[in-house]
Design a protein around this motif. Structure first.
Motif, mmCIF file in Angstrom:
data_model
loop_
_atom_site.group_PDB
_atom_site.id
_atom_site.type_symbol
_atom_site.label_atom_id
_atom_site.label_comp_id
_atom_site.label_asym_id
_atom_site.label_seq_id
_atom_site.Cartn_x
_atom_site.Cartn_y
_atom_site.Cartn_z
ATOM 1 N N GLU A 64 -5.346 -18.868 5.571
ATOM 2 C CA GLU A 64 -4.191 -18.925 4.634
ATOM 3 C C GLU A 64 -4.586 -19.917 3.446
ATOM 4 N N ALA A 65 -5.765 -20.625 3.309
ATOM 5 C CA ALA A 65 -6.184 -21.171 2.189
ATOM 6 C C ALA A 65 -6.908 -20.264 1.130
ATOM 7 N N ARG A 66 -7.265 -18.971 1.949
ATOM 8 C CA ARG A 66 -8.037 -17.920 0.980
ATOM 9 C C ARG A 66 -7.425 -16.720 0.857
ATOM 10 N N LEU A 67 -6.519 -16.345 1.573
ATOM 11 C CA LEU A 67 -5.603 -15.155 1.601
ATOM 12 C C LEU A 67 -4.465 -15.494 1.531
ATOM 13 N N THR A 68 -3.626 -14.760 0.563
ATOM 14 C CA THR A 68 -2.066 -14.921 0.458
ATOM 15 C C THR A 68 -1.559 -13.769 1.289
ATOM 16 N N VAL A 69 -1.068 -14.201 2.429
ATOM 17 C CA VAL A 69 -0.231 -13.377 3.345
ATOM 18 C C VAL A 69 1.016 -13.486 3.588
ATOM 19 N N LEU A 70 1.781 -12.678 2.836
ATOM 20 C CA LEU A 70 3.422 -12.242 2.691
ATOM 21 C C LEU A 70 3.831 -11.312 3.614
ATOM 22 N N PRO A 71 4.056 -11.067 4.855
ATOM 23 C CA PRO A 71 4.172 -10.174 5.630
ATOM 24 C C PRO A 71 5.533 -9.609 5.517
ATOM 25 N N ILE A 72 6.772 -10.763 5.260
ATOM 26 C CA ILE A 72 7.911 -10.281 5.102
ATOM 27 C C ILE A 72 8.038 -9.474 3.916
ATOM 28 N N ARG A 73 7.440 -9.859 2.838
ATOM 29 C CA ARG A 73 7.424 -8.785 1.579
ATOM 30 C C ARG A 73 6.782 -7.511 1.713
ATOM 31 N N TRP A 74 5.872 -7.595 2.446
ATOM 32 C CA TRP A 74 5.306 -5.985 2.868
ATOM 33 C C TRP A 74 6.313 -5.192 3.695
ATOM 34 N N ILE A 75 7.129 -6.133 4.732
ATOM 35 C CA ILE A 75 8.082 -5.256 5.369
ATOM 36 C C ILE A 75 9.050 -4.473 4.356
ATOM 37 N N GLY A 76 9.636 -5.690 3.616
ATOM 38 C CA GLY A 76 10.707 -5.093 2.751
ATOM 39 C C GLY A 76 10.220 -4.036 1.836
ATOM 40 N N GLY A 122 -3.298 8.687 8.930
ATOM 41 C CA GLY A 122 -1.802 8.556 8.480
ATOM 42 C C GLY A 122 -1.388 6.964 8.372
ATOM 43 N N GLY A 123 -0.236 6.945 7.677
ATOM 44 C CA GLY A 123 -0.007 5.478 7.433
ATOM 45 C C GLY A 123 0.372 4.633 8.562
ATOM 46 N N PHE A 124 0.675 4.985 9.758
ATOM 47 C CA PHE A 124 0.723 4.310 10.858
ATOM 48 C C PHE A 124 -0.505 3.670 11.433
ATOM 49 N N ALA A 125 -1.774 4.504 11.401
ATOM 50 C CA ALA A 125 -2.957 4.364 11.872
ATOM 51 C C ALA A 125 -3.419 3.335 10.937
ATOM 52 N N ALA A 126 -3.307 3.569 9.615
ATOM 53 C CA ALA A 126 -3.875 2.648 8.459
ATOM 54 C C ALA A 126 -3.185 1.366 8.360
ATOM 55 N N GLY A 127 -1.747 1.314 8.813
ATOM 56 C CA GLY A 127 -1.199 -0.125 8.814
ATOM 57 C C GLY A 127 -1.979 -0.825 9.917
ATOM 58 N N VAL A 153 5.497 3.530 5.423
ATOM 59 C CA VAL A 153 5.148 3.290 6.823
ATOM 60 C C VAL A 153 3.932 2.419 6.850
ATOM 61 N N PHE A 154 2.916 2.740 5.933
ATOM 62 C CA PHE A 154 1.891 1.625 6.184
ATOM 63 C C PHE A 154 2.201 0.304 5.882
ATOM 64 N N ALA A 155 3.045 -0.019 4.827
ATOM 65 C CA ALA A 155 3.235 -1.496 4.314
ATOM 66 C C ALA A 155 4.149 -2.078 5.463
ATOM 67 N N LEU A 156 5.177 -1.459 6.148
ATOM 68 C CA LEU A 156 5.939 -1.985 7.223
ATOM 69 C C LEU A 156 4.979 -2.283 8.404
ATOM 70 N N VAL A 157 4.268 -1.289 8.803
ATOM 71 C CA VAL A 157 3.668 -1.433 10.038
ATOM 72 C C VAL A 157 2.920 -2.407 9.856
ATOM 73 N N MET A 158 1.962 -2.719 8.758
ATOM 74 C CA MET A 158 0.860 -3.904 8.559
ATOM 75 C C MET A 158 1.603 -5.156 8.482
#
Length: 958
Positions: free
Chosen positions: A863-875, A838-843, A923-928
């Motif tokens: 962070e030099a190699r990956l663009t991590v934008l968790p707040i946007r994932w939450i939104g 499910g989405g929760f486990a996947a996140g 659910v997946f995007a927000l949990v991650m």
């Protein structure tokens, strides 16, 4: 009009501003004004399409099912009154957006500004379209929240922060009173449906709780519309950007209170208490606001108090409550919106072009800003009630209603005199505004050379001034029918449409108006020499400031008294507070179970398993060991806590709950690592705490042991009693039987989470988002203890190159696990509707992938190699979840109704597909996003520590 089409139009009208606000926040800043303007224009188009359906008192109504099984719905209704008000909001909003495009040009935060402005518009539209009185209160409080954010938009200024805080405290407190009042009204009327309430006037006014309901509702309305004695918050809101002030004063926020009074006058009005309270407060506010406005030297401050006075006029008409008074009140709402929006925009233009709003430093601007001066004169004349302008017509109607005989009370007899005095003040402050700013010689040096602004700032004012002239000259052609339809929808079938004309003969109202003009001009002439040098307030009364009284009261109630009470009955230590909570919970559970708790006479037994018992002994030992070692050996306690969690995971697997086992295992990994990272920044405990072996400390630990034993034994007893009871039919059987046929999935747990109980899941992920953002905000302000800033002993005692070589193989493996874990997350996600996952486990799995990258390397490397934008994932996760739920409304189904069917794909065949999968994606995007955000908040502590160590080393080298 077809029901579904109507539902979609009303739903689009209600949700359009919120959707546009989210779009503005996501798009580049340069497009924000365009999107905001287009959304306002589209709302006007929708309202124009709906106009034929609300004429002659008709009501458009659509019921959106929310939780049908509980009888909860979201009714939307539109009648002539709400249509006119919604058109006013969208029309003035479009002009404000146009004006703001020029006024706010070059300033930071434009996207945030327009997003908040659109959210504010959506909250106001929600009040107008609500068909349920409790839903109305929700949008009511949303206007308070958005106004707080808009008033404090320039939050670096103390005045903006103070004004926003005061506005929120006053209006939100009034909103709570309104909520209580609506609950009382709903109980009296037997329904919370607005139409039912409006037709229950006799039942409500004759009920013993009428006085309580009336008081609570009036507090809510008076606080929102800045009526005396709650008027003081509105001048403080002048710290907001001028476009906000123009919108707030003309068509939103403060107009919500008078809208509520007029809307509920059929249900609450018609009594002497209503007349005395509403008309009395309205007239008092009109007089106080008008008197103070004359003496204000700040241009926006003068307009703020004039708004208070004009709102008092409308409130007084709502209190009179006759059909003519309701018509006059609605007409003046429209007129006031026109001239007040124009005047606030003019004030903003003057400030923008000269660098000041101080009337004492202005003067003679008609020479350098002739067009602005002309438009300001027209709008001010309309506010004063000059003939051939719109304000004259509604002011005449007000004077006529005040002179009419209503109920014979002393207030009724005094109304004509009070109305004339209030009109005198409006003439005086209108003349002062024009003469002090645009005529005479310049009073002082200006920060800028005055000149006419650009078209974006001039066109909206010109259109509003033209509207004042057009309505004043041909009122029936422009707004006559609309205003009469609005009054008909409030008063009912007994209302007789009235022709609004310029000339009604030489009657009592005209005579009173002439007296007001003559005395108003005389008052201004007598005061004009003293006003620039005098105090900002009436003589002898300028020392009385309601804002000062409020600030002192808040200081006492919010700081002094609570601190004193805390010193008497509470403690700032966490452990006693937790002990009190646990004891209260144990006692409450014991009281609930006392005399009612019993084991089943025939208990369901299970075969004894030595392996299971041994596993639980290990888990219990880990839990006890973690508690014993937590004080001085945190790492050991964390390891044992992980052992207890692992035993819990194995228990779920043993008892055939694979979904719970997978989730428990993933969550255990994440929480253990996050706690381990957090322990790095806590102060070290290498020595015994002073007094830890004293008799008092031992008694406290013994007391805690007893509480923990009682609490744990109680939970274990309840669990044992429930698990050994004979199996009976319950809701679980229904889920098992209907998961596939109703939800399209064979994994019952996942179908429950994303379909049957999706609303619960939505609330839980929203809470998770709030928690993640709160942790992030707290950790951004967290500063570790000085001893934690230094490198750990293991790193200082080991050569850095040797340490890198020692961890080379594990770090490479963890880096390579990133794509593997991505595939596992995808596997969990796509199989979740039919198999454990499910989405929760996947996140959580995806978050573990990021977690390993941070552990294998460091923050800068990742962070030099990956663009991590968790707040946007939450939104994004919240948007997807909300969008999935609202999508069901388009097809006429309740919120979050899921749909499932098989889809045939080429070369693959029939594939199960369900809209619940889209919700699970949210659910997946927000949990991650939430998990990674907490990880980043902890990981960035290493960057701060490195900078502090570098700073200390530089200081030592000097």
């Amino acid at each position: 009009m077809a029901g579904v089409a109507l539902q979609n139009q009303l739903l689009l009208l209600a949700m359009l501003p919120f959707a546009a606000a989210l779009l503005v926040a996501a798009l580049p800043q340069r497009m924000s004004a365009l999107v905001a303007g287009l959304s306002m224009a589209l709302a006007l188009v929708l309202l124009a399409a709906l106009a034929p359906a609300v004429i002659d008192g008709a009501v458009l109504r659509v019921e959106l099912d929310w939780v049908p099984s509980a009888g909860l719905g979201l009714p939307l209704r539109l009648d002539g009154f709400s249509w006119l008000f919604a058109t006013l909001v969208s029309g003035i909003g479009l002009l404000v957006v146009t004006y703001a495009r020029g006024y706010m040009a070059g300033k930071d935060g434009l996207a945030r500004f327009f997003a908040l402005l659109l959210g504010f518009t959506g909250a106001m539209q929600g009040i107008l379209l609500s068909g349920n009185i409790l839903m109305l209160v929700v949008f009511w409080e949303l206007t308070s929240l958005f106004s707080f954010l808009l008033i404090g938009f320039w939050h670096k200024g103390a005045a903006a922060r103070d004004g926003a805080r005061t506005a929120l405290l006053v209006t939100a407190t009034g909103g709570l009173c309104l909520l209580l009042g609506m609950l009382v009204i709903g109980q009296i009327a037997g329904s919370y449906d607005l139409d039912e309430v409006l037709t229950s006037g006799a039942r409500i006014t004759g009920h013993p709780l009428y006085s309580l309901a009336l008081t609570l509702v009036l507090i809510g309305a008076f606080t929102k519309s800045a009526q005396f004695p709650f008027h003081f918050w509105l001048p403080g809101a002048m710290s907001a950007p001028t476009p906000v002030s123009a919108f707030l004063h003309s068509a939103t926020m403060v107009k919500a209170g008078v809208f509520l009074l007029i809307r509920f006058s059929p249900a609450l009005g018609g009594t002497e208490a209503w007349f005395l309270a509403v008309t009395g407060i309205g007239m008092a506010t009109m007089l106080i606001g008008g008197l103070i406005a004359i003496f204000r030297n700040d241009l926006k401050g003068l307009l703020a108090y004039s708004t208070i006075s004009q709102l008092g006029l409308i409130t007084a008409l709502a209190g009179i409550g006759s059909p003519g008074a309701i018509l006059a009140a609605i007409f003046h709402i429209v007129n006031h919106a026109m001239f007040k929006a124009a005047l606030f925009m003019t004030a903003g233009t003057v400030d923008h072009q000269t660098g000041t709003r101080d009337i004492r430093r202005l003067g003679g601007l008609r020479r350098t800003m002739p067009l602005t001066a002309t438009l300001a004169i027209i709008a001010s004349a309309a506010m004063a009630g000059v003939p051939l302008l719109n304000g004259f017509l509604s002011k005449e109607m007000f004077l006529a209603e005040s002179a009419a005989w209503h109920n014979g009370t002393a207030l009724d007899a005094a109304l004509p005199y009070l109305a004339v005095v209030g009109s005198v003040f409006s003439v005086a402050y209108s003349i002062r505004l024009v003469m002090a700013v645009f005529f005479g010689a310049p009073a002082g040096p200006l920060l800028k050379m005055p000149s006419e602004p650009g078209l974006a700032m001039t066109l909206p004012v010109a259109l509003l001034a033209a509207g004042c002239l057009a309505v004043g000259l041909v009122p029936m052609l422009i707004v006559g029918t609309l205003v009469n339809d609005a009054a008909l929808s409030v008063v009912g079938l007994g209302f007789m449409p009235e022709k609004i004309a310029i000339w009604h003969g030489f009657n009592e109202a005209l005579m009173l108006s002439i007296i007001a003009f003559v005395v108003g001009i005389a008052l201004w002439l007598s005061l004009r020499a003293q006003l620039p040098s005098g105090p900002e307030g009436p003589p002898l009364l300028h020392h009385l400031r309601a804002q000062t009284v409020f600030d002192r009261g808040m200081l006492k109630l919010g700081w002094v008294y609570p601190r004193r009470m805390m010193s008497w009955i509470a403690t700032e230590r966490l452990q006693p507070q937790l002990r009190l909570l646990v004891v209260a919970a144990v006692l409450a559970a014991g009281a609930a179970a006392w005399g009612a708790f019993a084991f089943a006479e025939v208990r369901r037994g299970n075969d004894f398993s030595g392996g299971f018992a041994l596993m639980w002994l290990v888990g219990a030992g880990c839990a006890i060991g973690a508690a014993a070692q937590a004080k001085y050996h945190r790492f050991a306690a964390l390891v044992m806590l992980g052992g207890a969690g692992l035993v819990t995971c194995l228990t779920f697997a043993w008892l055939s709950a694979p979904d719970l086992a997978v989730t428990q295992l993933l969550v255990e990994v994440v929480t253990t690592v996050l706690l381990l990272l957090g322990l790095r920044w806590l102060p070290q405990r290498r020595e015994a705490i002073k007094g830890d072996n004293s008799a008092q400390a031992r008694r406290r630990r013994a007391q805690d042991l007893v509480i923990a034993t009682v609490g744990g034994a109680g939970v274990a007893t309840v669990a044992y009693a429930m698990m050994t009871r004979p199996l009976v039919r319950n809701v679980g059987d229904w889920f098992l039987a209907n998961a596939y046929y109703e939800g399209g999935g064979t994994n019952v747990v996942n179908v429950i989470l994303v379909d049957f109980r999706a609303f619960d899941t939505f609330g839980e992920i929203a809470v998770l988002a709030v928690v993640a953002l709160t942790i992030y905000a707290l950790l951004r302000r967290f500063r570790p203890a000085p001893e934690s800033i230094k490198q750990p002993d293991q790193q200082r005692q080991t050569n850095g190159r040797m340490l890198d070589d020692y961890l080379l193989v594990p770090s490479v493996i963890m880096i390579w696990m990133f794509p593997v874990l991505m595939m596992i997350a995808a596997y969990f996600f796509f199989r979740g509707h039919d198999l454990p996952g499910g989405g929760f486990a996947a996140g959580v799995t995806m978050a573990i992938a990021f977690l390993l990258q941070y552990l294998a390397t460091n923050v800068r490397w990742v962070e030099a190699r990956l663009t991590v934008l968790p707040i946007r994932w939450i939104g994004m996760g919240l948007l997807i979840a909300v969008g999935t739920g609202m999508g069901s409304w388009v097809f006429g189904y309740p919120f979050l109704t899921a749909y499932a069917q098989y889809v045939t794909l080429p070369l693959i065949g029939d594939v199960p597909a369900a809209t619940a999968l889209v919700f699970d994606l949210g659910v997946f995007a927000l949990v991650m996003g939430a998990t990674v955000l907490m990880l980043i908040a902890i990981a960035h502590q290493s960057l701060r520590a490195a900078r502090l160590r570098e700073h200390d080393e530089n200081e030592e080298s000097r």
